[in-house]
Motif scaffolding. Structure first.
Motif, PDB file in Angstrom:
ATOM      1  N   VAL A  55     -45.746 -34.053   3.666  1.00 55.40           N
ATOM      2  CA  VAL A  55     -45.776 -35.055   4.727  1.00 55.40           C
ATOM      3  C   VAL A  55     -46.651 -36.252   4.345  1.00 55.40           C
ATOM      4  O   VAL A  55     -46.277 -37.410   4.586  1.00 55.40           O
ATOM      5  CB  VAL A  55     -46.252 -34.417   6.045  1.00 55.40           C
ATOM      6  CG1 VAL A  55     -46.382 -35.473   7.149  1.00 55.40           C
ATOM      7  CG2 VAL A  55     -45.297 -33.320   6.474  1.00 55.40           C
ATOM      8  N   ASN A  56     -47.830 -35.992   3.770  1.00 61.28           N
ATOM      9  CA  ASN A  56     -48.799 -37.071   3.570  1.00 61.28           C
ATOM     10  C   ASN A  56     -48.578 -37.872   2.295  1.00 61.28           C
ATOM     11  O   ASN A  56     -49.113 -38.974   2.173  1.00 61.28           O
ATOM     12  CB  ASN A  56     -50.219 -36.497   3.550  1.00 61.28           C
ATOM     13  CG  ASN A  56     -50.607 -35.893   4.875  1.00 61.28           C
ATOM     14  OD1 ASN A  56     -49.927 -36.107   5.878  1.00 61.28           O
ATOM     15  ND2 ASN A  56     -51.696 -35.136   4.894  1.00 61.28           N
ATOM     16  N   GLU A  97     -58.293 -33.034   0.205  1.00 60.63           N
ATOM     17  CA  GLU A  97     -58.253 -33.084   1.668  1.00 60.63           C
ATOM     18  C   GLU A  97     -57.053 -33.873   2.190  1.00 60.63           C
ATOM     19  O   GLU A  97     -56.342 -33.394   3.085  1.00 60.63           O
ATOM     20  CB  GLU A  97     -59.574 -33.690   2.197  1.00 60.63           C
ATOM     21  CG  GLU A  97     -59.673 -33.728   3.711  1.00 60.63           C
ATOM     22  CD  GLU A  97     -59.646 -32.334   4.327  1.00 60.63           C
ATOM     23  OE1 GLU A  97     -59.209 -32.208   5.482  1.00 60.63           O
ATOM     24  OE2 GLU A  97     -60.065 -31.379   3.640  1.00 60.63           O
ATOM     25  N   PRO A  98     -56.745 -35.064   1.686  1.00 61.45           N
ATOM     26  CA  PRO A  98     -55.606 -35.800   2.266  1.00 61.45           C
ATOM     27  C   PRO A  98     -54.246 -35.237   1.860  1.00 61.45           C
ATOM     28  O   PRO A  98     -53.311 -35.250   2.662  1.00 61.45           O
ATOM     29  CB  PRO A  98     -55.798 -37.229   1.728  1.00 61.45           C
ATOM     30  CG  PRO A  98     -57.187 -37.275   1.195  1.00 61.45           C
ATOM     31  CD  PRO A  98     -57.486 -35.902   0.746  1.00 61.45           C
ATOM     32  N   TRP A  99     -54.108 -34.771   0.598  1.00 57.02           N
ATOM     33  CA  TRP A  99     -52.789 -34.395   0.093  1.00 57.02           C
ATOM     34  C   TRP A  99     -52.568 -32.892  -0.005  1.00 57.02           C
ATOM     35  O   TRP A  99     -51.465 -32.452  -0.312  1.00 57.02           O
ATOM     36  CB  TRP A  99     -52.554 -35.010  -1.288  1.00 57.02           C
ATOM     37  CG  TRP A  99     -52.552 -36.503  -1.264  1.00 57.02           C
ATOM     38  CD1 TRP A  99     -52.512 -37.308  -0.161  1.00 57.02           C
ATOM     39  CD2 TRP A  99     -52.584 -37.368  -2.394  1.00 57.02           C
ATOM     40  NE1 TRP A  99     -52.524 -38.623  -0.528  1.00 57.02           N
ATOM     41  CE2 TRP A  99     -52.560 -38.702  -1.895  1.00 57.02           C
ATOM     42  CE3 TRP A  99     -52.624 -37.167  -3.770  1.00 57.02           C
ATOM     43  CZ2 TRP A  99     -52.579 -39.802  -2.721  1.00 57.02           C
ATOM     44  CZ3 TRP A  99     -52.647 -38.267  -4.598  1.00 57.02           C
ATOM     45  CH2 TRP A  99     -52.617 -39.573  -4.078  1.00 57.02           C
ATOM     46  N   GLY A 100     -53.586 -32.103   0.197  1.00 54.35           N
ATOM     47  CA  GLY A 100     -53.424 -30.658   0.093  1.00 54.35           C
ATOM     48  C   GLY A 100     -53.249 -30.166  -1.329  1.00 54.35           C
ATOM     49  O   GLY A 100     -52.613 -29.127  -1.552  1.00 54.35           O
ATOM     50  N   VAL A 118     -47.690 -28.368   3.751  1.00 59.25           N
ATOM     51  CA  VAL A 118     -47.359 -29.367   4.762  1.00 59.25           C
ATOM     52  C   VAL A 118     -47.910 -30.740   4.372  1.00 59.25           C
ATOM     53  O   VAL A 118     -47.202 -31.760   4.413  1.00 59.25           O
ATOM     54  CB  VAL A 118     -47.894 -28.921   6.130  1.00 59.25           C
ATOM     55  CG1 VAL A 118     -47.663 -30.011   7.179  1.00 59.25           C
ATOM     56  CG2 VAL A 118     -47.234 -27.615   6.560  1.00 59.25           C
ATOM     57  N   LYS A 119     -49.187 -30.800   3.976  1.00 62.13           N
ATOM     58  CA  LYS A 119     -49.774 -32.072   3.572  1.00 62.13           C
ATOM     59  C   LYS A 119     -49.114 -32.616   2.306  1.00 62.13           C
ATOM     60  O   LYS A 119     -48.929 -33.829   2.158  1.00 62.13           O
ATOM     61  CB  LYS A 119     -51.275 -31.904   3.337  1.00 62.13           C
ATOM     62  CG  LYS A 119     -52.061 -31.644   4.604  1.00 62.13           C
ATOM     63  CD  LYS A 119     -53.539 -31.524   4.299  1.00 62.13           C
ATOM     64  CE  LYS A 119     -54.350 -31.283   5.559  1.00 62.13           C
ATOM     65  NZ  LYS A 119     -55.805 -31.160   5.261  1.00 62.13           N
ATOM     66  N   ALA A 120     -48.756 -31.710   1.390  1.00 58.02           N
ATOM     67  CA  ALA A 120     -48.128 -32.161   0.151  1.00 58.02           C
ATOM     68  C   ALA A 120     -46.769 -32.789   0.403  1.00 58.02           C
ATOM     69  O   ALA A 120     -46.338 -33.669  -0.359  1.00 58.02           O
ATOM     70  CB  ALA A 120     -48.001 -30.991  -0.826  1.00 58.02           C
ATOM     71  N   ASP A 125     -51.846 -26.705   0.402  1.00 53.07           N
ATOM     72  CA  ASP A 125     -51.337 -26.964   1.749  1.00 53.07           C
ATOM     73  C   ASP A 125     -49.957 -27.600   1.606  1.00 53.07           C
ATOM     74  O   ASP A 125     -49.842 -28.812   1.369  1.00 53.07           O
ATOM     75  CB  ASP A 125     -52.278 -27.890   2.509  1.00 53.07           C
ATOM     76  CG  ASP A 125     -51.945 -27.931   3.996  1.00 53.07           C
ATOM     77  OD1 ASP A 125     -50.807 -27.558   4.352  1.00 53.07           O
ATOM     78  OD2 ASP A 125     -52.811 -28.342   4.792  1.00 53.07           O
ATOM     79  N   THR A 166     -57.446 -36.211  -3.428  1.00 50.91           N
ATOM     80  CA  THR A 166     -56.265 -35.342  -3.505  1.00 50.91           C
ATOM     81  C   THR A 166     -56.382 -34.074  -2.671  1.00 50.91           C
ATOM     82  O   THR A 166     -55.387 -33.636  -2.071  1.00 50.91           O
ATOM     83  CB  THR A 166     -55.996 -34.939  -4.965  1.00 50.91           C
ATOM     84  OG1 THR A 166     -57.165 -34.296  -5.506  1.00 50.91           O
ATOM     85  CG2 THR A 166     -55.639 -36.144  -5.809  1.00 50.91           C
ATOM     86  N   TYR A 219     -45.835 -36.063  -5.059  1.00 51.12           N
ATOM     87  CA  TYR A 219     -47.238 -35.822  -5.383  1.00 51.12           C
ATOM     88  C   TYR A 219     -47.520 -35.657  -6.876  1.00 51.12           C
ATOM     89  O   TYR A 219     -48.615 -36.011  -7.331  1.00 51.12           O
ATOM     90  CB  TYR A 219     -47.776 -34.621  -4.596  1.00 51.12           C
ATOM     91  CG  TYR A 219     -47.074 -33.314  -4.838  1.00 51.12           C
ATOM     92  CD1 TYR A 219     -47.440 -32.478  -5.872  1.00 51.12           C
ATOM     93  CD2 TYR A 219     -46.050 -32.890  -3.992  1.00 51.12           C
ATOM     94  CE1 TYR A 219     -46.813 -31.268  -6.079  1.00 51.12           C
ATOM     95  CE2 TYR A 219     -45.416 -31.681  -4.194  1.00 51.12           C
ATOM     96  CZ  TYR A 219     -45.797 -30.869  -5.248  1.00 51.12           C
ATOM     97  OH  TYR A 219     -45.152 -29.667  -5.447  1.00 51.12           O
TER      98      TYR A 219
END
Length: 301
Positions: free
Chosen positions: A102-103, A152-155, A98-100, A96, A150, A107
Motif C-alpha cells: 500500500v505505502n 517503519e514506512p514501507w514494512g 500491507v505496508k509493502a 509487513d 524503509t 519496493y
C-alpha cells in the motif's frame, strides 16, 4: 427433460468455475493480502489453500523471503578527497506485507534507489583508510541509514549491507603500494634491530658469566671443537684465545716504540747556529777575571 439436464449441466459448470476462481494457493514463504472492490481487508491470509469471493475479491501474494539486491557501482569522493568507485549488496525482507503493497510501489526498485544514495552519503563522510580497513563500521552505518526510511514506512527490514568492491585509481594504487612497501621495510628493520639488541644483551650476560668463571671459557672452547668435528671436515679450526693476541699486540707496540725512539736522528744545525753555540760556550774576560780573583782569595786564605 433435455432442457432441465442442460440447465443443470450449465449450473454445475458455472459452479465449478466460480469455485476455481475462489480458491487461492498460498505458499509457505508467502502472505496473501486481499482487496475487496479495491478496499483492503484486515485479515492476512497465511499459507495453504484459501477461499475468497470469486467476484470483487483480488489477492496479492507477497514473499517474505530475504531478497538480495545488488547496488550498481557508484562513483564518489571520500572525506579526504579521493575519487573511487564502490559497489555493494543489500539483504532485505518484507515484515509487513500491507505496508509493502500500500505505502510504496515496486519496493525492490525503491530499496535500490535508497541504497545508492545512502552509499554515496556514507562514503562521502568517511576517509579512505577507514573505508579500506574498517568495513564493518561502514556496513553498519549503511544499514542504519537505510533502516530509517524503509522499516517503519514501507514494512521492509534491511538485514545486512555489505560493500563488495572498491575500485581505486591507478595512481592511488601505486602510491599505496609504495607506502605498504616502505612500511614493511620499516618493520623489518625494527625487528632486526630488536633482535640485535636482544642478542647483544645475551652475549653480555654470557661474557659476564665467563669472566666470573674462567673455566667456562675453556668448556666453551671444547664445545666449539666438538661442534666443528661433528661436520666431518678434513680441516679442524682451533679458536685462538683473544687474551694471548692482546698480549702479543701489547709487546709488539712496546718494541716498535723503542726502535722508533732509537732510530730518530738528531737534526743537523746550521753553521751559524753551530758558531753561535760555540761562542756562547767560550769563556769571556769577565769570567776569566772573576776566576783569577777567586783563585787568589783561596790562595791568600
Amino acid at each position: 427433460m433435455g432442457v432441465l439436464i442442460t440447465v443443470l449441466v450449465v449450473f454445475a459448470v458455472a459452479g465449478l468455475v466460480l469455485l476455481a476462481m475462489s480458491l487461492r494457493n498460498v505458499q509457505q514463504y508467502e502472505k496473501g493480502v486481499v482487496f475487496r472492490f479495491g478496499r483492503l481487508l484486515p485479515d492476512i491470509r497465511g499459507p495453504g489453500l484459501r477461499v475468497i469471493r470469486p467476484i470483487g475479491d483480488r489477492m496479492r501474494k507477497v514473499s517474505v523471503q530475504t531478497e538480495v539486491l545488488g547496488i550498481p557501482p557508484q562513483g564518489s569522493i571520500t572525506a579526504d578527497n579521493v575519487t573511487l568507485t564502490v559497489d555493494a549488496v543489500v539483504y532485505f525482507r518484507v515484515i509487513d506485507p500491507v505496508k509493502a503493497l500500500v505505502n510504496v510501489r515496486d519496493y525492490p526498485s525503491a530499496v535500490s534507489q535508497i541504497a545508492q544514495t545512502s552509499l554515496r552519503a556514507v562514503i562521502g563522510r568517511a576517509d579512505l583508510d577507514t573505508l579500506l580497513s574498517d568495513r564493518d563500521h561502514i556496513n553498519a552505518e549503511l544499514k542504519k541509514v537505510m533502516d530509517a526510511p524503509t522499516e517503519e514506512p514501507w514494512g521492509l527490514r534491511i538485514e545486512r549491507v555489505e560493500i563488495k568492491d572498491i575500485a581505486l585509481p591507478q595512481s592511488m594504487m601505486r602510491s599505496m603500494s609504495k607506502q605498504a612497501e616502505a612500511e614493511r621495510e620499516r618493520r623489518a628493520r625494527v625487528i632486526a634491530a630488536d633482535g640485535e639488541f636482544q642478542a647483544s644483551q645475551r652475549l653480555s650476560d654470557a661474557a659476564a658469566t665467563m669472566a666470573d668463571t674462567p673455566g667456562a671459557l675453556q668448556l666453551r672452547l671444547l664445545q666449539t671443537v666438538v661442534d666443528v668435528s661433528a661436520e666431518k671436515n678434513s680441516t679442524l679450526v682451533m679458536p685462538f684465545p683473544v687474551e694471548m693476541l692482546r698480549f702479543f699486540e701489547h709487546q709488539s707496540r712496546e718494541t716498535d716504540g723503542e726502535s722508533i725512539h732509537r732510530s730518530i736522528p738528531r737534526p743537523a744545525l746550521p753553521r751559524a747556529a753551530v758558531a753561535r753555540e760555540r761562542r756562547d760556550n767560550w769563556p769571556t774576560h769577565a769570567d776569566s777575571d772573576s776566576d783569577a780573583a777567586s783563585e787568589a782569595s783561596h790562595a791568600g786564605g
